[in-house]
Design an enzyme around this catalytic site. Structure first.
Site, mmCIF file in Angstrom:
data_model
loop_
_atom_site.group_PDB
_atom_site.id
_atom_site.type_symbol
_atom_site.label_atom_id
_atom_site.label_comp_id
_atom_site.label_asym_id
_atom_site.label_seq_id
_atom_site.Cartn_x
_atom_site.Cartn_y
_atom_site.Cartn_z
ATOM 1 N N VAL A 120 0.850 -1.194 0.000
ATOM 2 C CA VAL A 120 0.000 0.000 0.000
ATOM 3 C C VAL A 120 0.882 1.239 0.000
ATOM 4 C CG1 VAL A 120 -1.731 1.304 1.286
ATOM 5 C CG2 VAL A 120 -1.890 -1.197 1.132
ATOM 6 N N LYS A 121 0.605 2.113 -0.982
ATOM 7 C CA LYS A 121 1.397 3.344 -1.107
ATOM 8 C C LYS A 121 0.641 4.473 -0.429
ATOM 9 C CE LYS A 121 4.193 4.838 -5.032
ATOM 10 N NZ LYS A 121 4.102 5.050 -6.483
ATOM 11 N N VAL A 122 1.303 5.136 0.508
ATOM 12 C CA VAL A 122 0.681 6.282 1.192
ATOM 13 C C VAL A 122 1.596 7.494 1.026
ATOM 14 C CG1 VAL A 122 -0.413 4.775 2.924
ATOM 15 C CG2 VAL A 122 1.754 5.887 3.471
#
Ligand code: G3P
Length: 221
Positions: free
Chosen positions: A82-84
């Protein structure tokens, strides 16, 4: 050094994956917006084509929205990272998602301090954007050197994923520094394959072979 492809284009992903060159994929909302078709189906398809990590980015900017989207994105495949974004809420989500066993890539890193905080928050990857720093007259590769030096002093387990790569020389420089991962636009990976002397050399070998065959028509390899 791992090579990721920085795209949501299925044709490019299949092409370079079939060559055995890809260790993973990174996407972002801008890359997704360039492609036709259903984005959810495309994201699921990418996680099936690729064995390695596939970064899919949240679009919420608040902690609870990022948590909800992060958990949903992870359902697309066991290889989803997951890219935040590198924001206070992004770091909080990084810490929480990581403690749930969901790996996180903290993106939009532009300083060594941001990389340090992302690593402290449990990120699997930090994504410094070197091309965008070069674009404004700052030293993108200098940032990679600084992060590499800082991370080598500790045991974070966070990998440096060099992003916003513009050309093959960026890749050579990142490899010399020892960066863990480069994520490449398909056009940059294509350029890395070729050299004019390789083409000239091959053309000469083939034309010489044709001459040899004229003198020895039954010759085969
Ligand atoms: O992975 C991040 C990358 O896509 C950003 O690249 O070329 O938009 O600066 P660029």
């Amino acid at each position: 050094m791992k090579i990721f492809l920085d795209t949501a284009n299925l044709e490019s992903i299949r092409k370079f994956n079939d060559m055995g060159l890809l260790d993973g994929i990174t996407t972002n909302p801008s890359l997704m917006s360039k492609e036709e078709g259903n984005p959810k189906a495309a994201m699921e398809e990418i996680t099936k084509i690729i064995q390695g990590d596939v970064s899919l980015e949240v679009v919420s900017t608040d902690y609870s929205g990022m948590m909800e989207e992060g958990r949903r994105l992870r359902e697309y495949g066991n290889n989803v990272v997951v890219k935040v974004p590198m924001t206070p809420d992004g770091l909080k989500a990084c810490k929480s998602l990581s403690s749930e066993g969901i790996p996180v890539n903290v993106t939009l890193i532009f300083s060594p301090n941001q990389a340090l905080l992302a690593a402290k928050s449990g990120a699997k990857y930090v994504s410094p954007f070197i091309g965008r720093l070069d674009d404004i007259g700052q030293d993108g590769m200098g940032l990679i050197k600084d992060i590499e030096e800082i991370f080598s002093n500790y045991d974070f387990g966070t990998e440096i994923l060099v992003a916003s790569i513009r050309h093959p020389v960026h890749v050579i420089d990142a490899a010399k520094i020892g960066a863990d991962v480069v994520t490449l636009p398909p056009a940059v990976l294509e350029k890395m394959l070729h050299h004019p002397l390789t083409k000239i050399g091959l053309d000469n070998f083939l034309s010489d072979w044709e001459k040899l065959k004229q003198k020895n028509p039954d010759t085969k390899i």
